[in-house]
Each structure stands twice: as C-alpha cells, then as structure tokens.
Design a protein around this motif. Structure first.
Motif, PDB file in Angstrom:
ATOM      1  N   GLU A   1      -5.062   5.462  -7.713  1.00  0.00           N
ATOM      2  CA  GLU A   1      -5.902   6.615  -8.033  1.00  0.00           C
ATOM      3  C   GLU A   1      -5.186   7.912  -7.681  1.00  0.00           C
ATOM      4  OE1 GLU A   1      -9.517   6.497  -5.781  1.00  0.00           O
ATOM      5  OE2 GLU A   1      -8.613   7.532  -4.071  1.00  0.00           O
TER       6      GLU A   1
ATOM      7  N   VAL B   1       1.377   5.617  -0.634  1.00  0.00           N
ATOM      8  CA  VAL B   1       0.871   6.984  -0.777  1.00  0.00           C
ATOM      9  C   VAL B   1       2.042   7.858  -1.208  1.00  0.00           C
ATOM     10  CG1 VAL B   1      -0.217   8.958   0.346  1.00  0.00           C
ATOM     11  CG2 VAL B   1      -0.872   6.625   1.012  1.00  0.00           C
TER      12      VAL B   1
ATOM     13  N   ARG C   1       0.352  16.798  -6.774  1.00  0.00           N
ATOM     14  CA  ARG C   1      -0.651  15.762  -6.570  1.00  0.00           C
ATOM     15  C   ARG C   1      -0.262  14.813  -5.450  1.00  0.00           C
ATOM     16  NH1 ARG C   1      -1.372  13.907 -12.805  1.00  0.00           N
ATOM     17  NH2 ARG C   1      -2.681  15.625 -13.525  1.00  0.00           N
ATOM     18  N   GLU C   2      -1.269  14.007  -5.072  1.00  0.00           N
ATOM     19  CA  GLU C   2      -1.054  12.862  -4.208  1.00  0.00           C
ATOM     20  C   GLU C   2      -1.703  11.646  -4.866  1.00  0.00           C
ATOM     21  OE1 GLU C   2      -1.439  12.746   0.381  1.00  0.00           O
ATOM     22  OE2 GLU C   2      -3.300  11.857  -0.386  1.00  0.00           O
ATOM     23  N   TYR C   3      -1.003  10.518  -4.824  1.00  0.00           N
ATOM     24  CA  TYR C   3      -1.494   9.277  -5.410  1.00  0.00           C
ATOM     25  C   TYR C   3      -1.573   8.210  -4.318  1.00  0.00           C
ATOM     26  CZ  TYR C   3       0.072  11.336  -9.882  1.00  0.00           C
ATOM     27  OH  TYR C   3       0.277  12.155 -10.961  1.00  0.00           O
ATOM     28  N   GLU C   4      -2.543   7.335  -4.439  1.00  0.00           N
ATOM     29  CA  GLU C   4      -2.657   6.187  -3.555  1.00  0.00           C
ATOM     30  C   GLU C   4      -2.719   4.924  -4.406  1.00  0.00           C
ATOM     31  OE1 GLU C   4      -5.993   6.630  -0.983  1.00  0.00           O
ATOM     32  OE2 GLU C   4      -5.221   8.452  -0.017  1.00  0.00           O
TER      33      GLU C   4
ATOM     34  N   GLU D   1      -9.367  14.120  -9.354  1.00  0.00           N
ATOM     35  CA  GLU D   1      -9.312  13.309  -8.144  1.00  0.00           C
ATOM     36  C   GLU D   1     -10.238  12.104  -8.270  1.00  0.00           C
ATOM     37  OE1 GLU D   1     -10.014  15.859  -4.799  1.00  0.00           O
ATOM     38  OE2 GLU D   1      -8.277  17.127  -5.226  1.00  0.00           O
ATOM     39  N   GLY D   2      -9.720  10.947  -7.936  1.00  0.00           N
ATOM     40  CA  GLY D   2     -10.445   9.694  -8.093  1.00  0.00           C
ATOM     41  C   GLY D   2     -10.140   8.975  -9.392  1.00  0.00           C
TER      42      GLY D   2
ATOM     43  N   SER E   1      -5.481  10.813  -5.624  1.00  0.00           N
ATOM     44  CA  SER E   1      -6.274  11.115  -4.430  1.00  0.00           C
ATOM     45  C   SER E   1      -6.387  12.606  -4.159  1.00  0.00           C
ATOM     46  CB  SER E   1      -5.678  10.412  -3.214  1.00  0.00           C
ATOM     47  OG  SER E   1      -4.303  10.714  -3.068  1.00  0.00           O
ATOM     48  N   LYS E   2      -5.454  13.399  -4.728  1.00  0.00           N
ATOM     49  CA  LYS E   2      -5.507  14.849  -4.530  1.00  0.00           C
ATOM     50  C   LYS E   2      -4.787  15.543  -5.673  1.00  0.00           C
ATOM     51  CE  LYS E   2      -4.267  18.464  -1.158  1.00  0.00           C
ATOM     52  NZ  LYS E   2      -3.617  18.726   0.152  1.00  0.00           N
TER      53      LYS E   2
ATOM     54  N   THR F   1      -7.779   7.195 -12.378  1.00  0.00           N
ATOM     55  CA  THR F   1      -6.611   6.324 -12.420  1.00  0.00           C
ATOM     56  C   THR F   1      -5.444   7.083 -13.030  1.00  0.00           C
ATOM     57  OG1 THR F   1      -8.019   4.378 -12.688  1.00  0.00           O
ATOM     58  CG2 THR F   1      -5.693   4.144 -13.301  1.00  0.00           C
TER      59      THR F   1
ATOM     60  N   ASP G   1       0.862  -1.178   0.000  1.00  0.00           N
ATOM     61  CA  ASP G   1       0.000   0.000   0.000  1.00  0.00           C
ATOM     62  C   ASP G   1       0.901   1.231   0.000  1.00  0.00           C
ATOM     63  OD1 ASP G   1      -2.937   0.975   0.472  1.00  0.00           O
ATOM     64  OD2 ASP G   1      -1.693   2.171   1.827  1.00  0.00           O
TER      65      ASP G   1
END
Length: 834
Positions: free
Chosen positions: A712, A665, A681-684, A723-724, A714-715, A726, A663
C-alpha cells in the motif's frame, strides 16, 4: 558503418567458433552440470564463503538450460523467472521496468535494484532517464549463471541497491569447448547468430569468448529492420598459486526498436485489445514512411535523425578482477571496470494534444480553434481539410483516425563510468571473520533531449502516414505531419561520484549457527547543470525554405493552445538553468543469521536498511534544489528501504524448496517524464516468496516460484487521497511454473508466467485482469553435438497491458498503454564442439 559492424561481428563469431588453435573439453562438463545449486558459493552482494544453502539471504541462480525454457525475447524476460521480481518487458528489447518484493515500480527502469555484470553495476543508477540499465547489457552465451540477491546484504555489499542485485556471471573457459547456433523468427522477422568458445591456453591460463549478431524487424511490425547489431565479450584468466587474475573486455553495438504507450481499446473492466487498424501487441506506430526526420539539436541547428535507430546502445568496457590469498587466511578481492557508454533513444509516444487518439476531424477542429497567429489573432476555422502528406495516395483527403506522435528523441552523449570495489577478508581459526572494503564509482550522465518534434499521423499499424491539416484560408496548421518543430529541449550534463567504505563481521557460533553484521557509509558528490526549455520554439525558422515564416515556423504563433511555433535555441536568455552542486550521505546496515538444522534444512532471518541516491530525476522535482545547486530541506538526496525477512531452505538432489516472509518499507522520490507527475511517497509491503524445484522421476522435472505481496501507499506528501491505495502495477500474486519432460534425445515443456489482477495507476480505478502466459519449448538432440529447438512465447496470444498513461476510462474508449508482445515463435539450431 552499420553494415561493416554487423559483418565484423559475424566474421569474429565464425572465426572464434571454428578456431582449432586450442584443444579443450566440452563446455557441458557432466560433473559440473550435476552439481546441486544449493552447494554453490554465493558470489553476489553477500558475505564471502557461504553456500546458497547456508547464506542468511534470499538467493536464486539459474543457467542457460533454465533460461531457454522461458523463451525470452529480451534480457528483462530472463529476469521474470526470479522469485519476487517484476520485470515488465513490454518496451521491447530494452527500456524495461524491473523491481522486487512490493518495492514501487512508479516509473521506468530499476531504481531500487541494481543489475550487475561480473559483480559490478552496468550503471550506478538503474533508472536514468532514457538510460535504463537493461539498455546496455544483453543476455547471450557469454553468461554462465544469473544470480540474484533479494533484499538482505545487498544493502551493504553494493551501493544504491537496497532492493537487491541481479548479477550476470560470465563463462570463463575453465570448462573448455564451444558452440555455434542460429535462430530464426518463425512468425516474425529476425535472424540471430550466437557463439561461444573457451578453454586452456596452458595449465594456468584459460580464456572465453562469446557473443551474438542479429538483424530483423523484431517481434512487432515496424516497417523496417529495427533490431540490428551485436556483442562480443572476452575474458582471460591467469591462475596463480594463491588465486587468480582475470581480464574482461566487452563491446556492445546494438539497436532495438522500443515500444512506448500507444492506443489500446478498453474492452471491459480489466480487459483490453486492439483498436481498429492497430494492434499494439504485434504492431507499432513506427513506419517505413517516416524513418528519416529533419529535426534540430538543442541549440536550434538543423540535423537529421533516423527513427530506425530506436534504442541505440554502444558500450566498450575493460575490467580486471584480482582474487588472491595474500597471506594465511587473508583474502584480497578487487574488481575494476571502466566503460565508455553512449547511444540514443528515439521512438513515437502517443500524446493527447490536441485530442486523444481518435477521429481526425476532432484533431483538425481542435487545432484550429486553439491556434493564434503571430499577432495573437484567431484563425479562420469555418472549414478544415486533412490530407495524406506521404505514402500511398499522398495528397488525398483523409477521414480516418489519427494520433499525436510526440517523438521522444534523446542522444545519449555519455553514460560512461569507472567503478572499483576493493575488499579484504580475514578468517580466524575460531570461526570469526572480518571483511573491510571500499567502493568507488564515477558516473557521468550527459544526454540531449533534442527538440522532441510533434507529428499528426494516421492511426495505422501498417506503416502510419503523416497528415497535413489546413484551415479555410489555406494556413497549414500541420505541415507534412509536423505540428511542432521543437516541443522541448533539455541538455543534461551531470556527474555523480559515489564513495563507500563498508565492513562485515561474521561469527560461526557453532557448527550450525552463523551470524553476520555489516555496515556501509555511502557519500554522493553531485555536480553539473541542466538547461531546459518547453513548450515550443523561441526563434523563427523557415523550415520549408519558401522565404516566408508560416504558422508553425513562427515563434510568436501558438498551436494546440500552448505550443509556440519556430524552433528552440537553448541559450541562457531563453532557457531555464538548474545547477547541481551538493553532497549527500547515507548509512546502511544489515544483520542476519542462519540456523542449519541439517545439511539439507536451514532457517534464516535478516533485518536491513539501505539507501538509493535519487540522481538525475531529482532535477525534475520542484523545490528539491536551491539555485546554487545545494539540497533544500525537502530531501536528503537519498531514498531508503527497510526490510525484515525470515526464511526456510530445504535442498536435496531431487527436491529444493525455499520460502521467505518479508516486510518492506520504502521511501520514493520520483519524477515521471510522460505525465510530468512528481511525488514523494512511502510504501509498505508484506509478502511471502516460494521457490522450488522437484525432480519427480528420471524424466519429469517441475520448477518455479510464487510470490504473494500485500502493498500500500502509506504516505503521499502531495496527494493524501492516495494513502491506503495499492501501488500501481502491484499484483497480489505473481508466479512462474515450469514443468518439463526429458528423455535421452528430446525434451518438451511449458513455462507458465502469470499474475492476479492489478491496478495500472495509483488511484486504483483502471485495472488489468489476472492472466497466465503460456510459453512452450521443445528440443530434439540429433546427436551429442547437434540439437534443434522450438520455443513459443505467449502461445495463446494474450493481450496484457503492463502500464497505462490514463487513470480511468470508459468501456469502448481508447487509452495509451504498453502491452506485452503477442505470440512469437523461434526456431533454433545449435552445434557444440570440443
């Protein structure tokens, strides 16, 4: 000079290969070759002393026999066999995009993953503009093993590599012997000679020398020999009673053609192919008719550039490794390397002004309607004429398709670095050990983006020709192909010093429980300046020498709506300046442990946080730097990655299976050269990696890896609508599966490399369908010393794009994209000797 270099490499190769001054064993020592991989000690970005089976990290390794099965055409294609690694090799012999475990691949290079040679990074930053790390290393027979750490302790045992580390580990000659081999492109033009030789000089002194030389057009048609040069690597090791001292030397002088986004036909939803007259998977928009161009440096001085130089890589490096037990159970390890790195990058990029690639009449009409003369007056656009400016039928009217070539032209003046990694490790009798270390890196980034001229050319994969476009009054809107003599000039002169003390504590709680915790504190001292100007010239220049300042020579005239004529003189009065003068810091940590159920089964878990200094791309992002060069409050100067991983390892002589749940981030502050896009950006990402090898019978072996990723955005600070979504180029599944049948005299097999569908941009509209590339390989051993091999890359000739400049497109339209190479076949011969 170029010819002398090639001859000297071949001479050195032959001399080394046939030298009889040292008698040594066959390098393919049977006992060493049969050693199981899970018993090997991990040497890359991990606590010392643990085997691959014991280590609480995700680690993979493979050697020359594994790599040949991949039929690689570049170093990046070697990395595609690693679990969780996305290595996009659509750029040719360099300029690859590489990432890991759902960490974003937003632009080029390898931002969150470092590439090492013998334990030290090739470049401190893997995504320097036009200076990707893979541009400055080559896989050849000097490499004994490729080892990769994914996530985990890479955060604390290396700087600027929170995603992982790929380490190319050199042969040292401890196992003596040599080999010489040649390879030929069967369906494309390339010749290559490889060699290696090593062995003992005395009981406590041994050496290894290896390298390659090559020449040819490369895997795509360019109209000229764009792949030429070679490499020599040498090391010598002195064994001591308490360890060893090793000296390294490397000289790389190589040129490869690179392929930038170019016209591709949208055949359907997720399906692509060649446009009429041009197949981007097997051809290029380079041309024998346009090899030497008259251009200008960043300060408006005339110069000539050879487009055949492509990616030019020059590296001269010297290194020292000291590995000693300096007192009882006290181990000193110091690795040092200093590298002189320079070269260049020049290649055609398909741009969209004045029109996207297509009918040349649209180009002519658009150019004329958007042009103004030096007094601001519109031009006479009642009629326009397009003629061929060079090549066959020069002067004849042209009515076909055309494209705009924005010539990416960068001189790499200095990417040199000096790097040292020092550590001390103390082992105690109670199973407790402590490692303390200090890392130092001094990385220069001095490049010149010189003029970046813009041409209008025929859309033709067989030697594109330049065009001349005139209006009804005979005014040349495009003169001998030239639309803009100077589109932009950027002069970079930056320096980054990284200092990082680090510490690791290991506990052997019992015979089957191992725990470690580590911390690293990185500081980056950044200094320098960027001077830049865009779009068009600020000084008149009589390019054709007729004594008259004409439309494209006039710095007061406007072409294509926004590009001024004339040339750029990058002076203080007519250019922008950004000073760089800041310090940034980041604390990384990693905690992990292993539970050994048995000699063959291990559970492990780890949580890590690592950082990546943003480096040169920070200067392209508005609002991140103050005028005095200090950081604004929009950035810390670092992006971070947090990873949790839980895994299981099973390893025996006949079966090896590794599975890791992860997992991740990731923060990403980025700037894209081609589109001008910048973002924060931020990705998860959550995923599962599988890696395995099964010796089914004495003859049948199956190996491979499979990775599932759910990622995704995420930010997004600048565009919340994404956001949201892929992330671009992120598939749910990627895999490499390699079945092989082996006998005493021959082997045959296939490497199946594939992916499920993925979006090529972050808006999640345009996508590439899932695919499966089939690479075939076969080897016949004439005797114990001589073998013949044949390998085929992309045997079914699939047309697969890895990236696109466009976010959306209608079926039947053209986009600008980079596909993987079409089918290529290589025949090789290898002779091994003592």
């Amino acid at each position: 000079m170029k010819t002398q270099h090639t001859k000297s490499l071949i001479t050195l190769a032959v001399c080394a290969a046939f030298s009889s001054s040292v008698i040594a064993q066959d390098n393919a020592d049977v006992e060493q070759k049969n050693k199981e991989k899970f018993e090997q000690i991990v040497v890359t970005a991990a606590p010392g002393g643990a085997t691959m089976q014991e280590a609480s990290v995700s680690v993979s390794a493979f050697d020359e026999s594994d790599i040949i099965k991949l039929a690689p055409r570049s170093t990046a294609e070697v990395f595609r066999a690693l679990p969780g690694i996305r290595a996009e090799s659509s750029g040719g012999g360099g300029n690859a995009n590489i990432t890991i475990r759902g960490i974003p691949l937003a632009t080029g290079g390898s931002k969150f993953l470092q590439i090492h040679e013998d334990g030290l990074p090739v470049l401190e930053y893997g995504d320097i503009n036009f200076g990707n790390a893979d541009n400055f290393l080559r896989y050849d027979w000097s490499v004994a093993n490729v080892e990769a750490i994914r996530g985990g302790s890479a955060s604390t045992f290396a700087s600027n590599s929170p995603g992982g580390v790929i380490n190319m580990i050199s042969n040292t000659g401890e196992l003596g012997g040599g080999a010489i081999g040649t390879s030929f492109g069967v369906d494309y033009d390339e010749f290559r000679l490889d060699f290696r030789y090593g062995g003992e000089i005395s009981d406590d002194l041994y050496y290894h020398i290896a390298g390659f030389a090559r020449n040819g057009e490369g895997p795509r048609e360019t109209g000229y020999n764009g792949d030429q040069g070679g490499q020599v690597k040498f090391n010598i090791t002195k064994m001591l009673d308490n360890g060893h001292i090793r000296f390294y030397y490397k000289n790389l002088d190589d040129k490869v053609s690179t392929y930038l986004p170019s016209p591709v036909l949208v055949k359907g939803d997720g399906e692509y192919g060649a446009v009429p007259g041009y197949d981007a998977s097997s051809q290029s928009l380079n041309s024998a008719y346009n090899t030497n161009i008259s251009t200008f440096d960043a300060y408006g001085n005339a110069e000539n550039r050879d487009v055949r130089d492509g990616i030019e890589s020059k590296v001269s490096s010297f290194g020292v490794e000291v590995d000693l037990e300096v007192a009882e159970n006290l181990y000193l390890l110091n690795k040092f390397r200093i590298s002189d790195i320079s070269g260049g990058f020049i290649a055609p990029f398909t741009d969209t002004f004045p029109e996207g690639p297509g009918d040349v009449s649209d180009f002519a009409a658009s150019l004329c309607s958007s042009a103004l003369d030096g007094d601001g007056n519109a031009l006479n656009c009642d009629t326009t004429t397009v003629t061929l400016a060079n090549g066959p039928d020069a002067g004849e009217v042209y009515t076909g398709e055309a494209f705009t070539n924005l010539q990416f032209d960068t001189r790499i003046n200095d990417l040199g670095n000096m790097i040292n990694d020092f550590s001390l490790r103390k082992e105690f009798d109670n199973g407790f050990d402590v490692t303390v270390g200090y890392y130092y890196s001094n990385q220069d980034i001095a490049t010149s983006w010189s003029s970046w001229q813009t041409f209008i050319q025929t859309l033709d994969g067989s030697n594109s020709q330049l065009l001349t476009i005139t209006n009804g009054d005979g005014v040349e809107l495009v003169s001998n192909g030239l639309l803009s003599p100077s589109f932009l000039s950027w002069e970079w002169d930056l320096n980054y010093v990284t200092k990082a003390p680090y510490m690791n504590v290991g506990f052997e709680l019992s015979d089957n429980i191992l725990i470690d915790a580590s911390v690293r504190y990185d500081t980056t001292e950044a200094s320098g300046e960027l001077i830049s100007s865009c779009c068009g010239g600020n000084a008149d220049y009589d390019i054709n020498g007729n004594g008259v300042i004409e439309q494209i020579e006039d710095a007061s005239a406007t072409n294509s709506g926004f590009i001024y004529g004339g040339v750029i003189n990058l002076n203080r009065a007519g250019a922008s300046s950004q000073i760089v003068n800041y310090d940034a810091s980041n604390t990384s940590y990693s905690v992990g442990g292993s539970y050994l159920l048995s000699d063959t089964q291990t559970f492990f878990a780890r949580y890590s946080k690592g950082g990546r200094a943003i480096a040169d791309r920070l200067l392209q992002i508005s609002g991140t730097l103050n005028t005095d060069g200090s950081l604004t409050d929009t950035t810390s100067g670092y992006d971070t990655t947090k990873q949790l991983e839980v895994g299981f390892k099973y390893g025996t002589k006949d079966l090896m299976v590794n599975a890791t749940l992860f997992d991740t981030v990731t923060e990403d502050t980025q700037a894209e050269v081609t589109s001008g896009l910048t973002f924060m950006r931020e990705y998860e990402a959550t995923g599962l990696e599988f890696e395995g090898r099964w010796t089914a019978t004495d003859n049948i072996v199956v190996s491979g890896n499979l990775t599932w990723t759910d990622a995704e955005i995420s930010k997004d600070v600048n565009n919340a609508t994404l956001e949201g979504n892929t992330p671009r180029r992120q598939a749910d599944w990627i895999w490499t599966i390699t079945p092989e049948y082996v006998t005493d005299t021959w082997s045959v097999g296939a490497s199946l490399q594939g992916s499920t569908e993925y979006y090529v941009q972050d808006n999640n509209d345009l996508k590439q369908d899932g695919y499966n590339l089939v690479n075939l390989f076969a080897t016949y051993w004439v005797n114990d010393q001589f073998s013949v091999s044949l390998n085929v890359n992309n045997a079914t000739d699939e047309f697969i794009i890895t990236e696109s400049e466009e976010e959306s497109a209608e079926v039947g339209s053209y986009i600008r994209a980079r596909p993987l190479n079409g089918r290529t076949t290589v025949l090789s011969m290898k002779y091994m000797f003592d």
